[in-house]
Design an enzyme around this catalytic site. Structure first.
Site, short mmCIF file in Angstrom:
data_model
loop_
_atom_site.label_atom_id
_atom_site.label_comp_id
_atom_site.label_asym_id
_atom_site.label_seq_id
_atom_site.Cartn_x
_atom_site.Cartn_y
_atom_site.Cartn_z
N ARG A 133 10.87 6.69 -2.00
CA ARG A 133 12.11 6.84 -2.38
C ARG A 133 12.57 6.58 -4.11
NH1 ARG A 133 13.75 3.45 2.83
NH2 ARG A 133 11.57 2.93 2.71
N ALA A 147 0.50 -1.31 0.26
CA ALA A 147 0.41 0.39 -0.05
C ALA A 147 0.59 1.18 -0.01
CB ALA A 147 -0.90 -0.01 1.00
N GLU A 169 13.50 1.09 13.34
CA GLU A 169 14.13 1.44 11.99
C GLU A 169 14.89 2.77 12.16
OE1 GLU A 169 12.24 1.01 9.41
OE2 GLU A 169 11.95 -0.56 10.77
C1 UD1 Z 1 10.82 -1.92 6.36
C2 UD1 Z 1 11.09 -2.24 7.35
C3 UD1 Z 1 12.26 -2.45 8.03
C4 UD1 Z 1 12.74 -3.42 6.54
C5 UD1 Z 1 12.81 -2.77 5.96
C6 UD1 Z 1 12.86 -5.02 4.43
C7 UD1 Z 1 9.48 -1.22 8.57
C8 UD1 Z 1 8.52 -0.27 9.68
N1 UD1 Z 1 9.62 -1.19 8.95
O1 UD1 Z 1 11.21 -0.67 5.91
O2 UD1 Z 1 12.53 -2.63 9.36
O3 UD1 Z 1 14.42 -3.10 7.04
O4 UD1 Z 1 11.00 -3.03 5.49
O5 UD1 Z 1 12.92 -4.02 3.49
O6 UD1 Z 1 7.69 -2.25 8.77
N2 UD1 Z 1 3.28 -0.62 3.00
C9 UD1 Z 1 2.37 -0.40 3.40
N3 UD1 Z 1 1.50 0.39 3.95
C10 UD1 Z 1 2.04 1.77 4.62
C11 UD1 Z 1 3.34 1.48 4.47
C12 UD1 Z 1 4.48 -0.04 3.72
O7 UD1 Z 1 1.68 -1.15 2.64
O8 UD1 Z 1 1.67 2.98 5.04
C13 UD1 Z 1 4.23 -1.20 2.40
C14 UD1 Z 1 5.39 -0.65 0.78
O9 UD1 Z 1 4.27 -0.94 0.24
C15 UD1 Z 1 6.20 -1.76 0.99
C16 UD1 Z 1 6.40 -2.72 2.51
O10 UD1 Z 1 5.32 -2.08 3.08
O11 UD1 Z 1 5.72 -2.55 0.30
C17 UD1 Z 1 7.05 -1.87 3.19
O12 UD1 Z 1 7.80 -0.63 3.82
P1 UD1 Z 1 8.61 0.58 2.95
O13 UD1 Z 1 8.18 1.41 3.12
O14 UD1 Z 1 9.17 0.24 1.43
O15 UD1 Z 1 9.49 -0.02 4.13
P2 UD1 Z 1 10.62 -0.19 4.37
O16 UD1 Z 1 11.31 1.25 5.14
O17 UD1 Z 1 11.41 -1.23 3.21
MG MG Z 2 11.77 -1.24 1.67
#
Ligand code: UD1
Ligand code: MG
Length: 434
Positions: free
Chosen positions: A18, A13, A152
């Site tokens: 980035r 979602a 994080e």
């Molecule tokens: C996340 C983890 C981090 C981990 C990394 C690995 C959290 C808080 N952090 O960080 O510890 O090292 O992944 O790749 O979980 N998403 C949603 N809804 C949202 C936000 C994100 O569905 O509101 C989904 C995104 O589409 C994505 C995934 O969750 O596919 C991860 O989100 P992203 O923002 O990439 O998290 P990271 O900062 O990479």
């Molecule tokens: Mg990620």
């Protein structure tokens, strides 16, 4: 494996800021298919209950995935009120006792790499790997072999930033853990988001069993930027090409070759350096010479290139395609087209020779028209065939002819040519020297 034992939730979602793109992150392509496609495909091998959480560009993400898959549950996240990976879990209703949660930005996973999460028993299993450069990932605090918490990057202090063990972003939870802890998450952190990762420290306080599973970055690499996208594509390309080489395809300088995951090879094939083969393509007993591109086509018992372009919906069999030949939406069987041609919307039959520089004029600016060429036709060099046109069997078209007729009858010669005028000693008069 019993696919009914485990539910899978894919978090897709987020916006992916980035990536610096208007396109939702999970729809960016790797080897010709969106990242999310690869994750769902791997998930379907181990589970019958797959939920995909969507919010940003939700209609588009759902629509694109429904082109490939029919039996996926789409769950909408209330991302305005509950942003973050924890917020994404709020509306999910998995059916099974064990729930595997995957980030939607790790396209390199496959069914084998997820097996460890299914085989291990614990209240929570979380994936970790050690990185020389852990930049961007959540750091995992482990003490005496036990996971304490995940912090994080944006919330980490100087000591925590030095931790090289990171959270890969895949977790197996028991359903009870999700039901209990997701409602308890808060957004008291640098990003003011609800972090799924905070479930770990809460569960730890309640003395639940949390097991770290060490995984391989090759399979669990997260994609957050266009650089990550290209790094992951290189890894997947390597897998695709290794697979086909093990099936007997010869590849010269494979690092210069790009092959999408939807391409299939049969028999004895050679792919030279610098080729690109994409879409729903079948290559069977073919030598593709360097610098050629084949898209969404079938090529059998033929040789292509160097520097040829086979565009979508072409069917090529027992044919020689030489350099600088472009074929589009055409069927060629037993044909020789050795040099510098455009063959579009054409159907060309056995024994026919297409001379250098032959062009099918298939487009009048509004519509496209067909060129049909029969058996054993000889098309002289630099001919233009203005479509629609049918050239029957055994026809000769003289070099330099522009065919504007609708039909050239069997056995005929078509020739259109201006007589060559000779002006004696013109060169010397023009340049004033002898
Ligand atoms: C996340 C983890 C981090 C981990 C990394 C690995 C959290 C808080 N952090 O960080 O510890 O090292 O992944 O790749 O979980 N998403 C949603 N809804 C949202 C936000 C994100 O569905 O509101 C989904 C995104 O589409 C994505 C995934 O969750 O596919 C991860 O989100 P992203 O923002 O990439 O998290 P990271 O900062 O990479
Ligand atoms: Mg990620």
């Amino acid at each position: 494996m019993d696919k009914n034992n485990i539910s899978i939730v894919i978090l897709a979602a987020g916006q992916g800021s980035r990536m610096k793109s208007n396109k939702a992150k999970v729809l960016h392509n790797i080897c010709g298919k969106p990242m999310l496609y690869h994750i769902i495909k791997a998930s379907k091998e181990i589970s019958n209950d797959i939920s995909v959480v969507i919010a940003h560009q939700k209609e588009k993400v759902q629509q694109e995935m429904e082109n490939f898959f029919t039996d996926i549950h789409f769950v909408v996240q209330d991302a305005d009120n509950f942003p973050g990976t924890g917020g994404a879990m709020k509306n999910v209703k998995p059916k099974n006792e064990k729930v595997l949660v995957l980030n939607g930005d790790m396209p390199l996973i496959n069914a084998d790499s997820l097996q460890g999460f299914i085989d291990t028993d614990a209240d929570i299993i979380m994936s970790v790997f050690d990185l020389q450069n852990p930049d961007g990932y959540g750091r995992v605090k482990i003490e005496s072999g036990e996971v304490q918490y995940i912090v994080e990057q944006k919330d980490a202090d100087a000591d925590e930033l030095k931790i090289s063990t990171v959270n890969a972003g895949i977790y197996a939870f028991s359903k009870d853990v999700i039901d209990k802890y997701i409602p308890l998450l808060n957004n008291d952190n640098a990003q003011e988001e609800y972090y799924l990762t905070d479930v770990i420290s809460m569960a730890k306080k309640d003395s639940l069993v949390i097991k770290p599973l060490i995984v391989d970055e090759e399979y669990f690499k997260g994609v957050n930027s266009k650089k990550d996208l290209s790094d992951s594509e290189i890894i997947m390309q390597d897998r695709i090409k290794t697979h086909w080489m093990m099936q007997g395809v010869i590849m010269q300088l494979p690092s210069t070759i790009y092959i999408e995951e939807s391409v299939t090879f049969e028999g004895e094939c050679i792919v030279e350096n610098g080729c690109r083969i994409t879409g729903d393509t079948l290559i069977s007993n073919v030598h593709i010479k360097s610098g050629s591109v084949v898209e969404d086509s079938v090529v059998k018992n033929s040789d292509i290139g160097p520097l040829a372009h086979i565009r979508p919906a072409s069917y090529i069999e027992d044919t020689h395609i030489g350099n600088f030949v472009e074929v589009k939406k055409s069927s060629l069987k037993g044909v020789k087209a050795g040099h510098l041609s455009y063959l579009g919307d054409a159907q060309i039959d056995e024994g026919t020779n297409i001379g250098a520089g032959t062009i099918t004029c298939n487009y009048d600016g509004i519509n496209k028209y067909k060129t049909i060429i029969g058996k054993n036709v000889f098309i002289g060099s630099d001919s233009q065939l203005v479509a629609p046109v049918t050239i029957e069997d055994d026809v000769m078209i003289a070099a330099g002819t522009t065919v504007t007729n609708d039909k050239i009858e069997k056995g005929a010669l078509a020739i259109s040519r201006n007589k060559v005028k000779i002006v004696k000693d013109f060169y010397y008069k023009f340049f004033g020297k002898k």
